[in-house]
Design an enzyme around this catalytic site. Structure first.
Site, PDB file in Angstrom:
ATOM      1  N   ASP A 136      20.197  17.636  11.401  1.00 27.31           N
ATOM      2  CA  ASP A 136      20.768  18.663  12.464  1.00 27.31           C
ATOM      3  C   ASP A 136      19.467  18.750  13.212  1.00 27.31           C
ATOM      4  OD1 ASP A 136      22.443  20.405  13.744  1.00 27.31           O
ATOM      5  OD2 ASP A 136      21.451  22.071  12.648  1.00 27.31           O
ATOM      6  N   SER A 137      19.902  19.198  14.298  1.00 29.49           N
ATOM      7  CA  SER A 137      18.914  19.680  15.391  1.00 29.49           C
ATOM      8  C   SER A 137      18.135  20.758  14.741  1.00 29.49           C
ATOM      9  CB  SER A 137      19.659  20.320  16.682  1.00 29.49           C
ATOM     10  OG  SER A 137      20.576  21.239  16.348  1.00 29.49           O
ATOM     11  N   CYS A 179      24.939  17.985  12.712  1.00 26.70           N
ATOM     12  CA  CYS A 179      25.193  18.612  14.073  1.00 26.70           C
ATOM     13  C   CYS A 179      26.359  18.333  14.960  1.00 26.70           C
ATOM     14  CB  CYS A 179      23.759  18.149  14.775  1.00 26.70           C
ATOM     15  SG  CYS A 179      23.758  19.026  16.398  1.00 26.70           S
ATOM     16  N   GLU A 185      20.972  33.042  14.792  1.00 25.31           N
ATOM     17  CA  GLU A 185      19.628  32.847  14.194  1.00 25.31           C
ATOM     18  C   GLU A 185      18.889  34.228  14.250  1.00 25.31           C
ATOM     19  OE1 GLU A 185      17.736  29.490  15.899  1.00 25.31           O
ATOM     20  OE2 GLU A 185      19.321  28.445  14.728  1.00 25.31           O
ATOM     21  N   CYS A 196      30.277  23.863  15.795  1.00 23.09           N
ATOM     22  CA  CYS A 196      28.958  24.008  16.050  1.00 23.09           C
ATOM     23  C   CYS A 196      28.645  24.541  14.531  1.00 23.09           C
ATOM     24  CB  CYS A 196      28.813  25.145  16.920  1.00 23.09           C
ATOM     25  SG  CYS A 196      26.755  25.233  16.724  1.00 23.09           S
ATOM     26  N   HIS A 198      26.557  26.499  13.505  1.00 23.49           N
ATOM     27  CA  HIS A 198      26.029  28.061  13.099  1.00 23.49           C
ATOM     28  C   HIS A 198      27.412  28.917  13.033  1.00 23.49           C
ATOM     29  CE1 HIS A 198      22.212  26.441  14.366  1.00 23.49           C
ATOM     30  NE2 HIS A 198      21.584  27.719  14.370  1.00 23.49           N
TER      31      HIS A 198
HETATM   32  N1  DGL Z   1      23.246  22.015  15.774  1.00 26.43           N
HETATM   33  C1  DGL Z   1      23.894  22.237  16.899  1.00 26.43           C
HETATM   34  C2  DGL Z   1      25.204  21.963  17.018  1.00 26.43           C
HETATM   35  O1  DGL Z   1      25.887  21.885  16.024  1.00 26.43           O
HETATM   36  C3  DGL Z   1      23.701  23.545  17.412  1.00 26.43           C
HETATM   37  C4  DGL Z   1      22.348  24.045  17.830  1.00 26.43           C
HETATM   38  C5  DGL Z   1      21.847  22.940  18.960  1.00 26.43           C
HETATM   39  O2  DGL Z   1      22.246  23.451  20.091  1.00 26.43           O
HETATM   40  O3  DGL Z   1      20.807  22.343  18.769  1.00 26.43           O
HETATM   41  O4  DGL Z   1      26.076  21.550  17.980  1.00 26.43           O
END
Ligand code: DGL
Length: 267
Positions: A6-7, A69, A147, A179, A181
């Protein structure tokens, strides 16, 4: 090992689901915290990072890769598939299938600007539920709120109500939480959108898809399971580590985990 990237740390929602739906299968996780967020970057940059993330996981011994992600799933799935020789899963298609199974009527999608801007959910829903009307909404403030741990604050509810009002007015039947989160905000999103809309959690659907796939590949399933029995432990890497990341990772997985720093790209 099951490789997941993931990012950042939001992809731990997928790890949580693996531990819930498929306990005993070790994972290797990479959060590209140094280059997060992906959600505001261009598709070209996200694809480049995603390929490096996947290669890192391969170098750690991943036998299957999950792009946790949504942004990378939306814009980099093909690039990752071309770059590695193991099966690659992403989170968009399972969520689309689940939403199409709920309704052929009105479907909302929320995500980062990049995910919503890519139009990927709309395109795939057009195939899976051709009669459905799809409405997208970017919710860029949700990631920092999660977060910050503001999961049930009045301010978060106010922001959710504001973002979701256009979807509520459309009387959507299902809402994809597009997303990593957003599953943490389920209660607040449900309150903001109202009880008549069903929420779709891509992490849950993706792991269910992965599980079905592995059950159809007994040799691979056995190999992954054997690693768990040999005592191979879950491993968690990030490209930048801070005390806050350590705190978030342990809080989100509900136990103490050790984050190891790695530098990307790896050769
Ligand atoms: N992991 C990203 C997503 O699911 C969210 C956080 C980011 O923008 O890096 O789109």
């Amino acid at each position: 090992m099951i490789g997941i990237f993931d990012s950042g740390l939001g992809g731990l929602t997928v790890v949580r689901e693996i531990q819930r739906q498929m306990p005993g299968y070790p994972v290797v996780y990479l959060g590209d915290t140094a280059r997060m967020p992906y959600g505001n970057k261009s598709p070209r940059a996200v694809a480049e990072f995603a390929v490096q993330d996947a290669r890192f996981l391969m170098a750690q011994g991943a036998k299957v890769i999950v792009i946790a992600c949504n942004t990378a799933s939306a814009v980099a799935h093909d690039a990752v598939r071309r770059a590695v020789k193991v099966p690659v899963f992403e989170v968009v298609s399972p969520a689309v299938r689940a939403a199409a199974a709920i309704t052929a009527g009105r479907i909302g999608v929320i995500g980062t600007r990049a995910t919503i801007g890519s139009g990927v959910y709309e395109k795939r829903l057009k195939i899976a539920a051709p009669k459905a009307k799809v409405f997208g909404q970017a919710c860029p403030l949700f990631v920092p709120l999660v977060e910050e741990g503001w999961l049930d604050q009045p301010e978060t509810l106010a922001i959710a109500k504001r973002y979701l009002l256009p979807l509520k007015l459309r009387k959507i039947d299902a809402l994809i939480l597009g997303c990593t989160h957003y599953p943490f905000l389920k209660p607040i999103v449900q309150r903001a959108i109202g009880p008549n809309t069903r929420l779709v959690d891509p992490a849950r659907e993706t792991v269910a898809t992965l599980k079905r796939y592995l059950e159809s590949k007994p040799a691979l399933l056995k190999e992954l399971h054997a690693a768990g029995r040999r005592g191979v432990r879950d491993r968690y890497f990030v490209s930048d580590v801070t005390p806050n990341y350590r705190l978030l990772a342990s809080r989100w997985l509900g136990r103490d985990i050790r984050l190891k720093e790695t530098h990307l790209p790896c050769s």
